[in-house]
Design a protein around this motif. Structure first.
Motif: not given
Ligand code: P5A
Length: 447
Positions: A397-423
């Motif tokens: 959040d501090l360095i402000g990249l416009p997009w973030r992909i978050t990879i966690g074990p729970r989501g991944l078990a369902r084949g999913k990652v999270e895409l977050t818009e910084r703005r």
């Protein structure tokens, strides 16, 4: 880039010396460090943004037909004695003497130097029109350097100089600069408006400053709110078409917009309905000048015209405050958690956060996404540190990249990652491949 192999010295605390958001955030995000008053080192993250701004400027200048070159930072005093500015410039000029006792200076601008190059190499109207530019460090010994890179002593400027046979041709060069600057700032995600301005020590009778509205700006401006709706977008522009370029200039300069130096209150009231009158602080991110023969006459930069007469060449100069722009963009685009980079200038296209570093599945997925983004020509920043999720999110959040992909074990078990818009802070669950596709699509149009 993998964060464990990068150099990103972020600060947890707010530095006491920073009075405005951009200065504070540039220090905290590990973009710059002060070396001396008004003189900064650009650390890797800041340097990436600076380079990105340079790229956009080069593209837009060359699109307008202007030619890149590079002049030195040090200049001989003689040239400035010829134009009469050596004494006139005063204590803002850093004067240096070399071992042969020759007077030198660290260039605050380059009108004299480019005029000298021109007069030694061009002698005929047939070689005109000509516009040369460079992106080079300048030094102005500002009495009160402040706000970080906003008012530095050493700062990076794009400065361009046009040489034309007559006033009409030089005004076309002025107009080309105005239009190419509008496009440049738009690509940087900024709203910067040309406003009638004073010519100051550069001289001449024709000048516009480009201003970004911001409470922390050092300029005061008065304008018709109608300017806020102006947008160039990606319309096709033929820079050789004088009438078309002038048409765009007219569009941008017809609504009232002036800095306090040229503000005319009576005219403001007569021309602008009360509900559209605005007064605001703003940051000057560029300025263009037409000054005719101010330098070519004393420095004898003459060319032969069509009739065989020797005439002084008509000139203008045009500047963009490249290092200041990094601060201006942050002033215009941040929140309480940090910077929010516009996509056109972001130092990395996306951040990858692995919530469980060391876990075979999340590590493998993160590596795959990292490789896939790079294969699409993008530059991701992968936070592969063994850190808590909270610390990783705070850094992103501090360095402000416009997009973030978050990879966690729970989501991944369902084949999913999270895409977050910084703005907006909004997140969406997607398959890793879909997240990569989405990011590639977003950047497809930003060059
Ligand atoms: C135009 C190009 C000139 O010097 N000569 C060559 C003309 N114009 S200017 O307006 O004085 O400067 C151009 C832009 O440079 C930025 N700037 C600064 N940035 C950071 N720190 C400073 N001390 C500083 N001084 C000027 C501004 O954005 C300005 O518009």
């Amino acid at each position: 880039m993998r964060l464990t192999r990068y150099f990103l010295p972020v600060l947890k605390e707010n530095p006491a010396e920073a009075a405005i958001a951009s200065h504070r955030l540039m220090l905290r995000a590990g973009m710059i460090r002060q070396v001396s008053a008004g003189i900064y080192a650009w650390l890797p993250l800041g340097y990436r943004v600076l380079r990105r701004l340079e790229e956009i400027i080069h593209e837009e200048q060359q699109r307008a037909g202007h030619i890149p070159m590079l002049m030195p930072t040090l200049q001989p005093a003689e040239l400035w004695r010829e134009s009469g500015r050596y004494d006139a410039y005063g204590p803002e000029m850093l004067r240096i003497r070399d071992r042969h006792e020759r007077d030198m200076l660290y260039g605050p601008t380059n009108e004299e130097l480019i005029t000298d190059i021109f007069r030694k190499n061009v002698s005929s109207y047939k070689d005109l029109p000509l516009t040369l530019y460079h992106i080079q460090w300048k030094f102005r010994d500002e009495i009160r350097p402040r706000f970080g890179v906003m008012r530095g002593r050493e700062f990076l400027m794009k400065d361009g100089y046009n040489f034309d046979i007559d006033r009409d041709s030089a005004i076309h060069a002025y107009n080309r600069h105005m239009v190419s600057y509008i496009r440049t700032y738009e690509r940087m995600g900024l709203k910067a408006f040309p406003m009638r301005a004073d010519t100051g020590p550069i001289g001449g009778d024709h000048s516009h400053e480009f201003l970004v509205l911001a409470e922390t700006g050092e300029s005061e401006v008065f304008y018709d709110a109608a300017i806020l709706d102006l947008k160039l977008g990606d319309r096709a522009i033929d820079y050789d078409d004088r009438a078309a370029v002038e048409g765009i200039v007219r569009e941008w300069t017809t609504p009232y917009a002036r800095t306090d130096e040229t503000h005319d209150p009576a005219r403001f009231e007569a021309e602008v309905p009360a509900e559209r009158r605005r007064r605001s602080r703003a940051i000057e991110v560029g300025q263009i000048f037409y000054f005719g023969t101010k330098y070519s006459e004393p420095m004898k930069a003459h060319v032969l015209n069509e009739k065989g007469e020797r005439v002084p060449v008509h000139m203008g100069s045009h500047g963009i405050g490249v290092s200041r722009l990094v601060g201006a963009i942050i002033e215009a685009s941040h929140d309480e958690r940090g910077i929010v980079w516009p996509e056109g200038v972001t130092p990395f296209h996306a951040g990858i956060v692995n919530l469980k570093q060391g876990d075979a599945a999340t590590d493998a997925a993160a590596e795959e996404i990292y490789a896939a983004l790079r294969a699409r020509g993008l530059d991701p920043l992968y936070d592969d540190r063994d850190e808590r999720a909270g610390a990783k999110f705070a850094t992103m959040d501090l360095i402000g990249l416009p997009w973030r992909i978050t990879i966690g074990p729970r989501g991944l078990a369902r084949g999913k990652v999270e895409l977050t818009e910084r703005r907006t802070g909004e997140s969406e669950e997607l398959s890793p491949a879909a997240a990569v596709d989405r990011i590639a699509q977003i950047y497809a149009g930003t060059g």
